[in-house]
Design an enzyme around this catalytic site. Structure first.
Site, PDB file in Angstrom:
ATOM      1  N   ASP A 286       1.015  -1.257   0.077  1.00 39.11           N
ATOM      2  CA  ASP A 286      -0.205  -0.052  -0.019  1.00 39.11           C
ATOM      3  C   ASP A 286       1.058   1.276   0.099  1.00 39.11           C
ATOM      4  O   ASP A 286       1.726   1.494   0.928  1.00 39.11           O
ATOM      5  CB  ASP A 286      -0.685  -0.089   1.168  1.00 39.11           C
ATOM      6  N   HIS A 287       1.132   1.790  -1.059  1.00 35.79           N
ATOM      7  CA  HIS A 287       2.174   2.699  -1.125  1.00 35.79           C
ATOM      8  C   HIS A 287       1.786   3.911  -0.224  1.00 35.79           C
ATOM      9  O   HIS A 287       2.845   4.637  -0.091  1.00 35.79           O
ATOM     10  CB  HIS A 287       2.303   3.232  -2.521  1.00 35.79           C
TER      11      HIS A 287
ATOM     12  N   HIS B  23      -5.861   3.053   1.541  1.00 33.39           N
ATOM     13  CA  HIS B  23      -4.926   4.036   1.713  1.00 33.39           C
ATOM     14  C   HIS B  23      -5.547   4.919   2.821  1.00 33.39           C
ATOM     15  O   HIS B  23      -4.768   5.311   3.845  1.00 33.39           O
ATOM     16  CB  HIS B  23      -4.786   5.125   0.702  1.00 33.39           C
TER      17      HIS B  23
END
Ligand code: BG6
Length: 509
Positions: A188-189, A251
């Site tokens: 999950d950046h 996010h």
């Protein structure tokens, strides 16, 4: 983040499935080059780019050189490109064909022998998600996921991890049939963003923060992820997905979990991830009635942004003229835990908002201002203190508080104390993937999602998806491009006697 990291990653071969695509060119190679620039990659390191069409090593290196001019020069670049390029190889593979994986095994052994790299393999699946399961199973059949002694084998995948709870479970089952959980790194950046990690450092290393980080002192929390971009060229994916699936279970809940989690007893991956999962489990499930009163969806119509006219969502290329897909979502989330009882977390995210702006605003309760009740002192309703954790742009932390305006009278004003990372620590350009790739090479899964964390994210949004699909909206588009979203989002807070923090001044479009 877990243990003390080594200065250099251990030797390995980094295999990219889908190496002809956008992710490889926009994020993975620039990140690898930055790691190389910073001396974090070992001598024994190679990249194997897996493409659909056969392409020679030299041709692929030239493709990178032309597609990524910044890697061969400029500030961002990989100053050591010339040595790095000879460690990049290309090979073609049909993802579904078993024999190809045996050949891939041969290629990896040959490169390993040539460059004296032990058989540590990191497979990055930069492919559409429908290939995750089949690739994992073919890798296993070819013996490429087998670990022994010091030799490790890891697989990185990126969202979407399913489209709903059921498909996420199916995907987890498929992966677990072929890999151990410790071999799976789900990116999950947002967790790779420096400031998200810094929330943990800020909360748990400063003795002034944690003692007042609960329902006794905090009135509510706002998490905003605003984007000025529209759907860009991703209508295919986005129109079938929508803002809720695209941003919330991953996010925004990732950010919420670092803000709301209990202190882990160590920074080991599982200790941190246990606490994140625990807080997500404490989120009060949405009943159908809650969905009607605590969620807001929106879709942008035409409008003006950054001084130019922009099209509405339904006019974007690839989007149907009657699309019901939401491009904005706001939620009121309640956490049933000792720490957060009665403290709403308001989440909002949307496309075509006035700027790209991501922040967490922690709004404290009012101080008992009895001694300043006399209006002649200045302000009858002094604003509450607010702590703003700014994720992007201009990463930093702001604290607003009240102060006396200089002069003979007791007049009060609100001031902001600002801290920007760049001013103190400087900044090197990064893609956000550097930390994640480096951590994965080092076997540190702290910043990666675990299977249970993915499923709990879907459990939280599933009731919303159900009610929204049962009651299709009739009022789309309901916000103008360039505005802060639908009126309903303001009303969501107004009903509670609150309002969204005004982010307009902080936005850069
Ligand atoms: C992606 C979403 O995961 O995150 C995109 O699919 C979104 O729709 C992007 O634009 C936002 O990421 P960032 O890092 O630009 O805030």
């Amino acid at each position: 983040m877990a243990r003390k990291k080594p200065d250099v990653a251990p030797p390995s071969i980094f295999v990219i499935f889908g190496a002809g695509g956008d992710l490889a060119k926009r994020k993975l190679f620039p990140a690898l080059c930055n790691l190389k620039r910073d001396g974090l990659l070992p001598e024994g390191f190679a990249v194997v780019a897996i493409t659909h069409q056969p392409i020679s090593d030299e041709a692929y290196r030239d493709y990178l050189k032309t597609e990524l001019p910044e890697i061969t020069g400029g500030d961002f670049g990989c100053q050591q490109w010339e040595t790095f390029r000879s460690h990049i190889f290309a090979t073609a593979l049909d993802f579904g064909e078993a024999d190809g994986y045996l050949e891939l095994g041969e290629v990896l052994r040959r490169i390993g022998a040539q460059l004296a790299i032990p058989a540590n393999y990191l497979f990055y699946l930069a492919t559409p998600p429908r290939f995750f399961g089949p690739i994992a199973s073919r890798l296993k059949e070819a013996g490429l996921t087998e670990e022994s002694g010091e030799v490790w084998r890891r697989v990185i995948i990126e969202k979407p991890f399913g489209q709903d709870l059921e498909s996420a479970r199916v995907l987890n089952r498929l992966l677990h049939a072929n890999l151990e959980e410790h071999q799976i790194y789900r990116i999950d950046h947002y967790l790779g963003k420096e400031t998200v990690q810094n929330i943990l450092a800020y909360r748990f290393t400063n003795s002034t923060v944690e003692p007042i980080w609960d329902h006794r002192y905090i009135d509510h929390v706002q998490i905003t992820v605003a984007e000025s971009v529209g759907v860009e060229n991703r209508a295919n994916y986005y129109d079938a997905t929508g803002a809720l699936r695209d941003m919330i279970p991953n996010h925004l809940l990732a950010v919420l979990s670092v803000v709301a989690m209990e202190p882990p007893n160590s920074f080991e991956a599982d200790a941190v991830r246990d606490e994140q999962t625990k807080v997500l489990r404490a989120i009060r499930p949405f009943t159908p009635e809650d969905v009607l009163t605590q969620t807001v969806r929106g879709q942008y119509g035409p409008g003006k942004l950054g001084g130019r006219e922009v099209a509405g969502y339904r006019q974007e290329p690839g989007v149907g003229g009657d699309s019901k897909t939401e491009t904005y979502v706001a939620l009121k989330v309640l956490i049933d835990s000792w720490r957060w009882v009665g403290v709403p977390f308001y989440l909002r995210t949307g496309k075509r908002l006035p700027g790209r702006y991501t922040e967490v605003a922690v709004v404290y309760k009012h101080a008992p201002n009895a001694m300043f009740r006399d209006a002649s002192f200045g302000h009858r309703d002094l604003p509450a203190n607010m702590l703003v954790l700014r994720l992007q742009p201009r990463e930093g932390i702001d604290m607003t508080f009240n102060a006396k305006v200089p002069g003979h009278r007791m007049k009060l004003g609100t001031v902001t104390m600002e801290f920007h990372y760049e001013d103190h620590f400087g900044s090197e350009p990064t893609t956000g993937y550097e930390t994640l790739l480096f951590d994965c090479m080092n076997g540190d899964a702290t910043l990666f999602k675990r299977a249970d964390n993915i499923e709990i994210g879907w459990e939280i949004v599933e009731p919303i998806l159900d009610v929204w699909s049962a009651l299709p909206t009739r009022n789309f588009p309901n916000y103008e491009a360039g505005s802060w979203g639908p009126k309903g989002a303001d009303e969501l807070l107004e009903r509670d006697g609150r309002r969204w923090k005004d982010c307009s001044i902080d936005c850069n479009t």
